[in-house]
Design a protein around this motif. Structure first.
Motif, short mmCIF file in Angstrom:
data_model
loop_
_atom_site.label_atom_id
_atom_site.label_comp_id
_atom_site.label_asym_id
_atom_site.label_seq_id
_atom_site.Cartn_x
_atom_site.Cartn_y
_atom_site.Cartn_z
N ARG A 60 -40.81 125.14 -55.32
CA ARG A 60 -41.87 124.65 -56.22
C ARG A 60 -41.87 125.39 -57.55
O ARG A 60 -42.58 125.00 -58.46
CB ARG A 60 -43.23 124.78 -55.55
CG ARG A 60 -43.43 123.86 -54.37
CD ARG A 60 -44.91 123.55 -54.15
NE ARG A 60 -45.74 124.75 -54.12
CZ ARG A 60 -45.91 125.53 -53.06
NH1 ARG A 60 -45.34 125.21 -51.94
NH2 ARG A 60 -46.68 126.60 -53.12
N VAL B 187 -59.67 118.15 -60.67
CA VAL B 187 -59.66 119.56 -60.31
C VAL B 187 -60.52 120.33 -61.30
O VAL B 187 -60.56 120.02 -62.48
CB VAL B 187 -58.24 120.17 -60.33
CG1 VAL B 187 -57.46 119.70 -59.14
CG2 VAL B 187 -57.54 119.86 -61.62
N MET C 71 -53.00 117.39 -61.50
CA MET C 71 -53.62 116.60 -60.45
C MET C 71 -54.91 115.97 -60.94
O MET C 71 -55.41 116.30 -62.00
CB MET C 71 -53.90 117.47 -59.23
CG MET C 71 -52.62 117.86 -58.53
SD MET C 71 -52.84 119.25 -57.44
CE MET C 71 -53.85 118.55 -56.21
N LEU D 150 -48.68 120.07 -50.26
CA LEU D 150 -50.08 120.24 -49.85
C LEU D 150 -50.31 119.80 -48.41
O LEU D 150 -51.19 120.30 -47.74
CB LEU D 150 -50.99 119.44 -50.78
CG LEU D 150 -51.10 120.00 -52.19
CD1 LEU D 150 -51.88 119.05 -53.07
CD2 LEU D 150 -51.76 121.36 -52.17
N VAL E 191 -42.09 128.06 -51.56
CA VAL E 191 -42.60 128.35 -52.90
C VAL E 191 -41.44 128.47 -53.89
O VAL E 191 -41.56 128.10 -55.06
CB VAL E 191 -43.48 129.62 -52.87
CG1 VAL E 191 -42.67 130.85 -52.60
CG2 VAL E 191 -44.24 129.77 -54.16
N VAL F 163 -41.29 123.15 -60.46
CA VAL F 163 -42.11 121.94 -60.47
C VAL F 163 -43.38 122.21 -61.26
O VAL F 163 -44.02 123.24 -61.08
CB VAL F 163 -42.47 121.53 -59.02
CG1 VAL F 163 -43.50 120.43 -59.02
CG2 VAL F 163 -41.23 121.12 -58.26
N GLY G 278 -49.01 123.35 -37.55
CA GLY G 278 -49.23 124.38 -38.55
C GLY G 278 -48.19 125.47 -38.53
O GLY G 278 -48.09 126.24 -39.47
N LEU H 121 -45.78 118.06 -53.34
CA LEU H 121 -46.27 119.36 -53.80
C LEU H 121 -46.49 120.31 -52.63
O LEU H 121 -46.95 121.44 -52.82
CB LEU H 121 -47.58 119.18 -54.56
CG LEU H 121 -47.45 118.43 -55.88
CD1 LEU H 121 -48.81 118.20 -56.50
CD2 LEU H 121 -46.54 119.18 -56.84
N LEU I 133 -47.20 120.45 -62.44
CA LEU I 133 -48.07 119.45 -61.84
C LEU I 133 -49.40 119.34 -62.55
O LEU I 133 -49.90 120.30 -63.15
CB LEU I 133 -48.34 119.80 -60.37
CG LEU I 133 -49.00 121.15 -60.15
CD1 LEU I 133 -50.28 121.00 -59.38
CD2 LEU I 133 -48.04 122.06 -59.41
#
Lengths: 719, 268
Positions: free
Chosen positions: A499, A509, A506, A478, A496, A502, A395, A476, A504
C-alpha cells in the motif's frame, strides 16, 4: 422441532457438565475445613458459600455427563454400526485417555508437589510411616478416570445389548422397557426410581465420604461398584431415552418442578452432611440410607431440570454456544494442572476468596480457551477430539483468497468461480477476481472481476449500493473478500509494503480537526517512502493560502481539496479516488481535473468512482459499469456509449406527440415548449417518416446517446 | 504545476521498500501530531493538565495538613495518590473518547487504508498519554516540592515520576478498549464509569471502609500507586509487592490493548 434441535440442546448440556467440573476444581482449594495436603493448595480464605456451590454442582455434574453420553452412544451406534462406533470411540476416548494421561500426569505431579510444599511452608511433609501396601490394580487415573469409565461402560453395554437381543428376539421385552421408561418419565417417578440402585450401593460401601457423593474412582483400574452403578444407571437411561426421543420434550415442561425438587433434595442432603466436607467415612444407620437416597433423588432432579431447561432455551443453533461446546472437551481434559497452578499462586495472598476464586476461574478459562483457539480448533488435536478441523479464523491470516463457510456444520465449499483459472494480465496494477462480499444479509459484491491497467484512468460507474466503494475498500485492504482474490501490484493489499505505492481519497471521512492543512500533509507524507515535499503538494493542489488553517475551519469543498492533496502526496503509482469532486465549485473541480490529468500523463494509474458522468466522459480512458455487485460492461467511453444504439431526435413540428408515439421505431416522445424530443432505435427511418408527414419540420437535430443514457440503459437491464 | 516540472508526481518503482529511518519517522510524526492536536483541544488540555495541581494543593496539602502533621508519611502517600490521579485522566479520556469519535467519523477507516506503519496510530495515542503524564508530573513535582509536604528525595521524585509516566500506558490501553467498543457519544460515560470509581475505590486519597479494602486491588490505579511507592522505596504504604503490581498493570495493558486491537483490526 427437529432432531438436530435436540442435539444442540444436549451438546450444550454436555459442555455445561464439563465446564462445571472446571468450576468445581477451581473452588476446591477454598473449601471450608479442607485438610492441608488433600489438595494441591489450601487457601487461606476458605468459604462456606463455595462449599455449597461445589457440593451442589458435584451432585449431578458427572451423572449428567454420563446421561448425555449414553444418549449420544446409542445415536452413534445407530448411525455407524458397531464397527464405526468402536473406531470412533477409540479415536475420541481411548487416544485422549492414553495421550492425555502421559502428558497430564507429570504436570499434575509437578503442580501438586509445588503446591503442597508451599502449603507446608516450604518443605514437603514426610510420607506417613506405615503406608499400607497398594491394593491390586491401584493406578492414579487422575481426572481422566471418566474416559476410562466411559470405555468400561461401553464394553458392558455392548455385551449387555447383545445378550438382551439374543433373549428378546421378538422385541417384546424392549416394548415393556420402553413403556416403563415412558411412564416413569411422564409421571416424574423416574426421579424417585432411578436413585434406588445407587443409593443401595452407596449404603453398602464401608468407607463412604458422603459429602463427595458418588466416590470418584480415580485411584484404581478395578471399577468401583458404587461409581459403576451410579454412572452406569445414568448412561443406560440416556441410552433408553434415545429410543424415544420425544420424551425429551416432557422435561421441557417439567423442568421448573424438577429444579424445585433438586434444590429441596440438595437442602435435605446438606442438612444431614453439613456445609463443609467431613473427611471421615459416614457411619452406618438410617441417616446414611436416607442421605444416600436423597442424594440420588437430587442427582436425577437436577439432571432432568437441566436437560429440560436446555431443551426449552438452547434448542436453536447458536454459534457461541457451539464454539464453547466444541471447546469444552479439550478444556476439561487439560484444565486440572492449570486451575491448580492458579490456586497455588493465589493461595497465600492476603486477598478475600470472593476475589481469588473468580480470578482463578477467569485466568484459567482465558488460558484454556486460548489454547483451544490456537492449539486445537484448527489442528489435528481438534480433529481427534471433536472429529473436525475448523479452518483458521478469517481474522488470523489468509492473504486474500477464501472459501465460503457454512456456519452451522462448518463444511467448507468453494466459492462460485475458480479464480486461479484466470490470471491477471502482466500490465495489471490491481485486480479483483471472482470477488464476493456480504455484509450480513446484504450482498455487496457477487463475483466481481475488475482490472486496472498500467497508466490508465478507470472510471467505475454504478448506482448507489452497486458495490463501487466496497470494491475500492477491498483494494485498500480494509476488508477481506468472502471469496475470490484481491491483488495490488501482484501482492496483497493487506500488506502495508504494497500500500506504500497507493494513494487514496475516500468518501465521508473526518480528518483530525485540530491539525492544520500543512501538518496533515506532513503526517500523511511520512507514511510514504519517497513523497513530494509539503510545499510541492500545496502548490499542486492550490492550497498555499490555506496551509496554516486548522482543518475544522475549512469549507466542505476545501476539505475535499485537502483530502485530494493527501491522496497524491506520496507520489502513488496507483490512486483511488472515491467521488473526489463532490461539493467542489466549478473552478476547484477544473483544477482537480487538471491535476488528475497530469498524474495520468506521468504514468499514474487511477481508479475513479463518480456520480458525475461528465466527469467520467472528461477523464476516463476506460469505463467499468457495476450493478448488483457485478461488472456488467467495460470499455472506452465511446464503446460504452455505442452499447446504446438509440439516438435522440429534436425538432419543431406541428405533429402531435400522441401520433408520433404510435410509430413503431419511436421509443419515447416528449414535448417541451415548442420543441419535440424523440428517442428512437432507428433514427434514419423516423426522420424519413417525419419529413414525409410534416414538410414544415424545422430545427432538426439527431444526436448519439451520451454516457448518461447508456449508463441508465445498462443499469436498467441489470436490475 | 509549472513549478513542479522538475519533480515527478509519480513514483513508479512499486517494488522499492521503505527505508527504516522513514518508517521510524512515520511513528514519530504520528505521535507528535497526536500530542499536538490534544494540546490544541482546550476542552481536553485545561481540565487534565491544569486541574490536578490545584486539586492536590487544596485537598492533599491544605485539608490534609493535620493528618500529615500526625504522620508525615501521609504527605508522601497523598502526593503519590494525586500523581496517579493526574496521569489517569489524559490517558483514559484522551485516548478513549478521541478514538471513539474518530471511529464515528470514519477516520479510522482512512487510517487503516493509508500505509501507516503497523500500530502507529495506537502507539501514538499511548505516547500522547505518556507525554501528558510527563507534563502533569513536572507540574506535580513543582507543586510537591513547593508545598514541602513530602519526604521524597530527588531520586525518589524521579523514580515516582518515571513509574507514573509508564503507568499511563495501562490506562491508555483501557481507553483504547472503551474507544474501540463504544460510540463517540457513549465513550465519556463509559470512561467515567471506570475513572470515578477507580479514583476513589483504589484508596488513593482517603482511607477506605474496611469491607472495601480488599477490593482496592481490582483497580489499576491502586497498582500504579503501589508500583510507584514500592519502586521509590516508600515502604510505609506499600501493601503489595511492586513486582506484583507491575505485573498486574502489564496484564491490564495486554488484555485491554489486545482486545482493542482485535476489535479495531476487524471493525475499524
Amino acid at each position: 422441532m427437529s432432531t438436530t434441535d435436540r442435539l444442540h440442546a444436549l451438546d450444550a448440556v454436555r459442555a455445561f457438565a464439563l465446564l462445571l467440573g472446571v468450576v468445581f476444581h477451581a473452588g476446591f482449594s477454598f473449601l471450608p475445613g479442607l485438610i492441608p495436603g488433600v489438595w494441591a493448595m489450601t487457601d487461606n480464605s476458605p468459604s462456606s458459600a463455595i462449599g455449597v456451590l461445589l457440593y451442589t454442582s458435584h451432585i449431578f455434574r458427572m451423572s449428567l455427563f454420563f446421561f448425555v453420553a449414553g444418549f449420544f452412544a446409542r445415536l452413534m451406534f445407530q448411525r455407524r454400526g458397531a464397527r464405526g462406533f468402536w473406531t470412533n470411540r477409540a479415536k475420541r476416548i481411548l487416544v485422549p485417555l492414553l495421550a492425555g494421561w502421559v502428558i497430564l500426569f507429570p504436570l499434575l505431579a509437578v503442580v501438586w508437589i509445588w503446591g503442597i510444599t508451599k502449603t507446608f511452608g516450604g518443605t514437603l511433609p514426610a510420607p506417613p510411616a506405615n503406608v499400607p501396601p497398594s491394593p491390586p490394580g491401584a493406578f492414579p487415573l487422575t481426572h481422566l478416570w471418566f474416559l476410562y469409565y466411559l470405555l468400561v461402560l461401553y464394553v458392558l453395554f455392548m455385551l449387555g445389548r447383545a445378550a438382551f437381543c439374543a433373549v428378546d428376539r421378538r422385541g417384546w421385552l424392549r416394548g415393556v422397557v420402553d413403556t416403563a421408561v415412558r411412564g416413569s418419565v411422564s409421571t416424574g417417578v423416574a426421579a424417585l426410581v432411578l436413585p434406588v440402585p445407587l443409593a443401595l450401593s452407596l449404603y453398602a460401601r464401608k468407607e463412604w465420604f458422603a459429602w463427595f457423593g458418588i466416590p470418584t474412582p480415580d485411584q484404581s483400574v478395578i471399577p468401583q461398584w458404587a461409581s459403576l452403578i451410579g454412572y452406569g444407571t445414568a448412561m443406560a437411561f440416556g441410552w433408553l431415552i434415545h429410543r424415544q426421543i420425544d420424551l425429551l420434550a416432557v422435561w421441557r415442561k417439567q423442568w421448573p418442578v424438577m429444579l424445585a425438587g433438586g434444590i429441596a433434595a440438595t437442602a435435605i442432603c446438606l442438612s444431614i452432611v453439613g456445609l463443609g466436607p467431613a473427611f471421615v467415612p459416614m457411619p452406618s444407620g438410617v441417616a446414611k440410607l436416607g442421605y444416600a437416597f436423597s442424594y440420588g433423588v437430587a442427582i436425577w432432579c437436577w439432571t432432568f431440570a437441566i436437560v429440560g431447561a436446555a431443551m426449552q432455551f438452547m434448542s436453536q443453533p447458536n454459534a457461541k454456544v457451539r464454539y464453547v461446546s466444541d471447546a469444552s472437551y479439550w478444556i476439561y481434559l487439560v484444565h486440572l494442572p492449570v486451575v491448580a497452578a492458579c490456586q497455588v499462586l493465589v493461595g497465600h495472598l492476603p486477598w478475600h476468596w470472593s476475589l481469588k476464586f473468580p480470578l482463578v476461574l477467569i485466568v484459567s478459562m482465558t488460558f484454556l480457551l486460548g489454547t483451544y483457539r490456537y492449539l486445537v480448533r484448527s489442528t489435528f488435536i481438534g480433529q481427534i477430539l471433536n472429529g473436525r478441523k475448523y479452518p483458521r479464523d478469517p481474522g488470523s491470516g489468509g492473504r486474500g483468497s477464501k472459501t465460503f463457510q457454512d456456519p452451522v456444520d462448518g463444511v467448507g465449499s468453494e466459492g462460485s468461480s475458480n479464480p486461479e483459472a484466470r490470471t491477471p494480465s502482466p500490465d495489471s496494477m490491481a485486480t479483483l477476481r471472482g470477488v464476493h462480499k456480504r455484509y450480513g444479509q446484504t450482498v455487496a459484491l457477487a463475483g466481481l472481476d475488475l482490472d486496472v491497467h498500467r497508466g490508465e484512468l478507470l472510471a467505475v460507474l454504478g448506482a448507489n449500493g452497486a458495490g463501487k466503494s466496497t470494491a475500492i475498500s477491498l483494494w485498500l485492504g480494509l476488508f477481506e473478500p468472502d471469496a475470490g482474490t484481491v491483488q495490488l501490484f501482484g501482492g496483497s493489499p493487506l500488506d502495508v509494503e504494497t500500500r506504500r505505492h497507493v494513494g487514496l481519497m475516500m468518501q465521508e471521512v473526518g480528518l483530525t480537526p485540530e491539525l492544520r492543512v500543512r501538518e496533515l500533509i506532513e503526517l500523511t507524507a511520512s507514511y510514504y517512502p519517497a513523497p513530494l515535499t509539503t510545499n510541492e503538494v500545496l502548490a499542486l493542489t492550490r492550497l498555499e493560502s490555506l496551509a496554516n488553517r486548522p482543518y475544522a475551519k475549512l469549507s466542505a469543498g476545501q476539505k475535499r481539496q485537502v483530502q485530494f492533496a493527501l491522496a497524491i502526496c506520496g507520489r502513488p503509482a496507483l490512486l483511488f479516488l472515491d467521488e473526489p469532486t463532490v461539493g467542489l465549485d466549478v473552478d476547484a473541480r477544473e483544477a482537480m481535473w487538471r491535476a488528475i490529468r497530469a498524474l495520468v500523463t506521468q504514468g499514474c494509474s487511477i481508479v475513479l468512482t463518480t456520480h458525475y458522468l461528465e466527469e467520467a466522459e472528461a477523464l476516463a480512458d476506460r469505463v467499468a459499469v457495476v450493478a448488483n455487485g457485478r461488472l456488467i460492461a467495460s470499455g472506452s467511453v465511446d464503446e460504452i456509449r455505442s452499447v446504446v444504439s438509440r439516438k435522440q431526435i429534436t425538432c419543431s413540428t406541428a405533429l402531435s406527440v400522441a401520433e408520433m408515439g404510435t410509430w413503431p421505431e419511436v421509443l419515447a416522445v416528449t414535448r417541451s415548449a415548442r420543441r419535440v424530443q424523440i428517442t428512437a432505435a432507428d433514427a434514419e427511418t423516423v426522420v424519413r417518416r417525419l419529413l414525409a408527414a410534416d414538410e414544415r419540420v424545422r430545427d432538426l437535430e439527431v444526436r448519439q446517446a451520451g454516457l448518461a443514457e447508456a449508463f441508465t440503459e445498462l443499469t436498467k437491464e441489470a436490475a | 504545476m509549472q513549478a513542479l516540472s522538475s519533480s515527478s508526481l509519480v513514483d513508479l518503482q512499486t517494488s522499492a521498500a521503505m527505508p527504516l529511518m522513514r518508517v521510524l519517522r512515520a511513528y514519530g510524526a504520528e505521535a507528535k501530531y497526536e500530542s499536538l492536536r490534544m494540546l490544541r483541544s482546550p476542552a481536553f488540555a485545561i481540565p487534565f493538565l491544569l486541574l490536578p495541581v490545584p486539586v492536590y494543593l487544596f485537598f492533599g496539602v491544605m485539608l490534609a495538613g493535620p493528618a500529615v502533621a500526625k504522620n508525615p508519611g501521609v504527605g508522601t502517600y497523598l502526593f503519590s495518590g494525586f500523581s496517579a490521579f493526574a496521569i489517569m485522566g489524559p490517558a483514559l479520556f484522551g485516548v478513549g473518547c478521541t478514538l471513539a469519535l474518530e471511529r464515528d467519523a470514519g477516520f479510522l477507516k482512512l487510517k487503516r487504508a493509508w500505509p501507516a506503519p503497523g500500530g502507529a496510530y495506537l502507539i501514538a495515542k499511548m505516547l500522547m498519554a505518556m507525554v501528558f503524564a510527563g507534563m502533569a508530573m513536572i507540574m506535580m513535582i513543582v507543586a510537591g516540592v513547593a508545598a514541602g509536604h513530602t519526604q521524597l528525595s530527588a531520586s525518589q521524585f524521579f523514580i515516582l515520576a518515571a513509574v507514573m509516566i509508564a503507568g499511563a500506558v495501562p490506562f491508555a490501553a483501557i481507553g483504547l478498549f472503551i474507544g474501540a467498543y463504544t460510540s463517540g457519544s457513549a465513550a465519556p460515560a463509559f470512561t467515567n464509569i471506570v475513572y470515578l470509581p477507580g479514583l476513589w475505590l483504589s484508596g488513593l486519597f482517603i482511607p477506605l471502609p474496611k469491607f472495601l479494602e480488599p477490593w482496592a486491588v481490582i483497580w489499576p490505579a491502586f497498582h500504579v500507586n503501589q508500583t510507584a511507592l514500592g519502586a521509590a522505596g516508600v515502604s510505609e504504604f506499600s501493601f503489595v509487592a511492586p513486582a506484583i503490581s507491575a505485573a498486574v498493570l502489564i496484564g491490564v495493558t495486554v488484555v485491554f490493548g489486545g482486545l482493542a486491537i482485535r476489535r479495531l483490526a476487524r471493525h475499524g
